[in-house]
Design a protein around this motif. Sequence first.
Motif, short mmCIF file in Angstrom:
data_model
loop_
_atom_site.label_atom_id
_atom_site.label_comp_id
_atom_site.label_asym_id
_atom_site.label_seq_id
_atom_site.Cartn_x
_atom_site.Cartn_y
_atom_site.Cartn_z
N ALA A 1 -5.81 -13.06 -6.48
CA ALA A 1 -5.49 -13.32 -5.08
C ALA A 1 -5.25 -12.03 -4.31
CB ALA A 1 -4.26 -14.22 -4.98
N GLN A 2 -5.69 -12.01 -3.04
CA GLN A 2 -5.54 -10.82 -2.20
C GLN A 2 -4.08 -10.40 -2.12
OE1 GLN A 2 -8.17 -9.79 0.40
NE2 GLN A 2 -6.91 -8.19 1.31
N LYS A 3 -3.16 -11.36 -2.03
CA LYS A 3 -1.74 -11.02 -1.91
C LYS A 3 -1.26 -10.25 -3.14
CE LYS A 3 2.34 -11.02 -0.10
NZ LYS A 3 2.62 -10.12 1.06
N GLU A 4 -1.74 -10.62 -4.31
CA GLU A 4 -1.34 -9.92 -5.53
C GLU A 4 -1.84 -8.48 -5.52
OE1 GLU A 4 -1.93 -12.07 -9.26
OE2 GLU A 4 -2.20 -13.90 -8.08
N ILE A 5 -3.07 -8.28 -5.04
CA ILE A 5 -3.61 -6.92 -4.92
C ILE A 5 -2.74 -6.10 -3.98
CG2 ILE A 5 -5.58 -5.53 -4.19
CD1 ILE A 5 -6.19 -7.08 -6.70
N GLU A 6 -2.35 -6.70 -2.85
CA GLU A 6 -1.51 -6.01 -1.88
C GLU A 6 -0.19 -5.59 -2.50
OE1 GLU A 6 -0.99 -8.59 1.44
OE2 GLU A 6 -3.12 -8.69 1.92
N VAL A 7 0.44 -6.49 -3.23
CA VAL A 7 1.75 -6.20 -3.83
C VAL A 7 1.63 -5.07 -4.85
CG1 VAL A 7 3.57 -7.12 -5.33
CG2 VAL A 7 2.69 -8.50 -3.43
N MET A 8 0.60 -5.12 -5.70
CA MET A 8 0.44 -4.07 -6.71
C MET A 8 0.15 -2.72 -6.06
SD MET A 8 -1.38 -5.88 -10.01
CE MET A 8 -2.65 -6.81 -9.15
N LEU A 9 -0.65 -2.71 -5.01
CA LEU A 9 -0.92 -1.47 -4.30
C LEU A 9 0.36 -0.90 -3.68
CD1 LEU A 9 -4.34 -2.26 -2.62
CD2 LEU A 9 -3.89 -0.35 -4.14
N GLN A 10 1.19 -1.78 -3.12
CA GLN A 10 2.46 -1.33 -2.54
C GLN A 10 3.35 -0.71 -3.61
OE1 GLN A 10 3.97 -4.86 -0.63
NE2 GLN A 10 2.38 -4.83 0.95
N MET A 11 3.39 -1.33 -4.79
CA MET A 11 4.17 -0.78 -5.89
C MET A 11 3.70 0.63 -6.24
SD MET A 11 4.43 -3.87 -8.64
CE MET A 11 5.33 -5.39 -8.33
N LEU A 12 2.39 0.79 -6.33
CA LEU A 12 1.82 2.07 -6.73
C LEU A 12 1.99 3.13 -5.64
CD1 LEU A 12 -1.32 0.73 -8.57
CD2 LEU A 12 0.48 2.11 -9.61
N VAL A 13 1.90 2.72 -4.39
CA VAL A 13 2.12 3.66 -3.29
C VAL A 13 3.54 4.20 -3.34
CG1 VAL A 13 2.37 3.85 -0.79
CG2 VAL A 13 0.35 2.75 -1.76
N HIS A 14 4.51 3.31 -3.58
CA HIS A 14 5.91 3.76 -3.72
C HIS A 14 6.04 4.69 -4.92
CE1 HIS A 14 10.26 3.64 -3.57
NE2 HIS A 14 10.27 3.34 -4.86
N PHE A 15 5.37 4.34 -6.00
CA PHE A 15 5.39 5.14 -7.23
C PHE A 15 4.82 6.54 -6.95
CE2 PHE A 15 3.22 6.07 -11.42
CZ PHE A 15 4.38 6.22 -12.17
N SER A 16 3.77 6.62 -6.14
CA SER A 16 3.09 7.89 -5.92
C SER A 16 3.91 8.84 -5.05
CB SER A 16 1.73 7.66 -5.26
OG SER A 16 1.88 7.17 -3.94
N MET A 17 5.03 8.37 -4.50
CA MET A 17 5.90 9.24 -3.72
C MET A 17 6.53 10.32 -4.62
SD MET A 17 7.69 6.40 -1.24
CE MET A 17 8.74 7.59 -0.40
N LYS A 18 6.36 10.16 -5.93
CA LYS A 18 6.86 11.17 -6.87
C LYS A 18 5.84 12.30 -7.05
CE LYS A 18 10.14 8.15 -7.85
NZ LYS A 18 11.56 8.36 -7.52
N ASN A 19 5.03 12.54 -6.01
CA ASN A 19 4.00 13.60 -6.03
C ASN A 19 2.90 13.30 -7.05
OD1 ASN A 19 5.33 15.20 -4.06
ND2 ASN A 19 6.72 15.96 -5.65
N ILE A 20 2.56 12.05 -7.17
CA ILE A 20 1.48 11.62 -8.05
C ILE A 20 0.29 11.18 -7.19
CG2 ILE A 20 0.79 9.95 -9.81
CD1 ILE A 20 3.78 9.72 -10.52
N GLU A 21 -0.90 11.65 -7.52
CA GLU A 21 -2.11 11.23 -6.79
C GLU A 21 -2.49 9.81 -7.19
OE1 GLU A 21 -5.57 13.69 -6.40
OE2 GLU A 21 -4.44 15.46 -7.07
N LEU A 22 -2.90 9.01 -6.21
CA LEU A 22 -3.40 7.66 -6.47
C LEU A 22 -4.91 7.62 -6.28
CD1 LEU A 22 -0.98 5.03 -4.89
CD2 LEU A 22 -1.14 5.79 -7.26
N TRP A 23 -5.60 7.03 -7.26
CA TRP A 23 -7.05 6.84 -7.15
C TRP A 23 -7.40 5.36 -7.28
CZ3 TRP A 23 -9.25 10.94 -11.12
CH2 TRP A 23 -8.93 12.23 -10.68
#
Length: 392
Positions: free
Chosen positions: A309-331
């Motif tokens: 589901a699109q909503k699940e993709i959105e939630v996982m992306l939000q999690m990873l975006v927050h995670f990447s605030m630790k100076n980690i590149e997201l691909w």
Amino acid sequence: MKFDPIIEKRLMDFLHQNFGFEVFTPGLERTGPLYKNLVNQYKKAGTKVITIAGTNGKGQTAHTIAHLLKLQDCSVALWTSPHILSICERFNFGENISYGELEREMLLAHKIANGVSFYEFLFFVFLRIGLKRAKIDYLVLEVGLGGRLDAVNHFDTDCAVITSISRDHQQILGNSLREILLEKIAVSREAKPLFTSFSLDYLNELAAIYCQSHHVDLIILPPEADYYQSNIQMAQAIVHFFLPSALPTLKSDLLTFKGRHEVMTFKGNTLIFIGAHNVEGMRKMLEHFSIKKSFNSLDVVMFSFSKRAQKEIEVMLQMLVHFSMKNIELWPTSFDHPKAVDREVIEKESSKFINDWRVQLEKYSSSNQNKTILVCGSYYFIGDVQRFILSS
């Protein structure tokens, strides 16, 4: 066993041509006659059966149980799905089966297995191969999806396990935690133990009600803060149940298996593979890195997902975006597979979408050394990345 892309393609083409792609195809009544004799032979031989269901953690728990049993000199047949790199991974009898034996057994089984699905056929082959080996002490069976209607439920298990319950495959299992639990808990049997380790009191209460009415012996283990350690604790408790005199321990805090904290190298960089393929799995993975305080060890997170589901993709992306605030590149990226999410879904949700992860990985690795890249999301995506690394 060395991965061979030519043989791998031949075996997969054979399966797709004769049994279609791997999709959930319930039908215990339909497959009962095919499995009945095999199930009876294992029962007659005194083989103990351990059935592992759950939304996340099944694979790690199954592999760890098999590993610990082998340390106690027990013979184990381990069935898991899906495979990451090679179809041979699903057929583990102390080690993965060879291509030659698997292809020979598939051709023999095809002569008598009609009207079954991709998954059901492979499980049938697995059981036949096991009976041709020396006596097997334990069958460790990871449920493919759900539990009540899965082919492994033809066995009257000696010990059932539910590693976790969360919302996934809702179009098949239901939209509520209660519905999902009832699908998975059906792998348990009367007067036999069911091990769980739920963090939600609600799920513990539902499991207790079910087990009381079905006369199942419920054993609730307190969950660890680190989910991966909970799975290890579960595996240790189950081995101790069967072998009370054994004190099953691991030489390291965390074992690595295909697609589960597995490590490979590519042009001087380290790649870690974790199949965090749904919302809860992603949350558990990120919690693990937080508990272990290992954010700083990662430089890049490359990920893609299977259809959901699109909503699940959105939630996982939000999690990873927050995670990447630790100076980690997201691909965020896409991959080629019938079960891969449409690239437009990820592209729409992320301004950093990687059009071709192969080019990006090559380019990055050519200009960087001693970096750590986490590859997560779909197991099918992980398999794609591993095949690319080996081909390079």
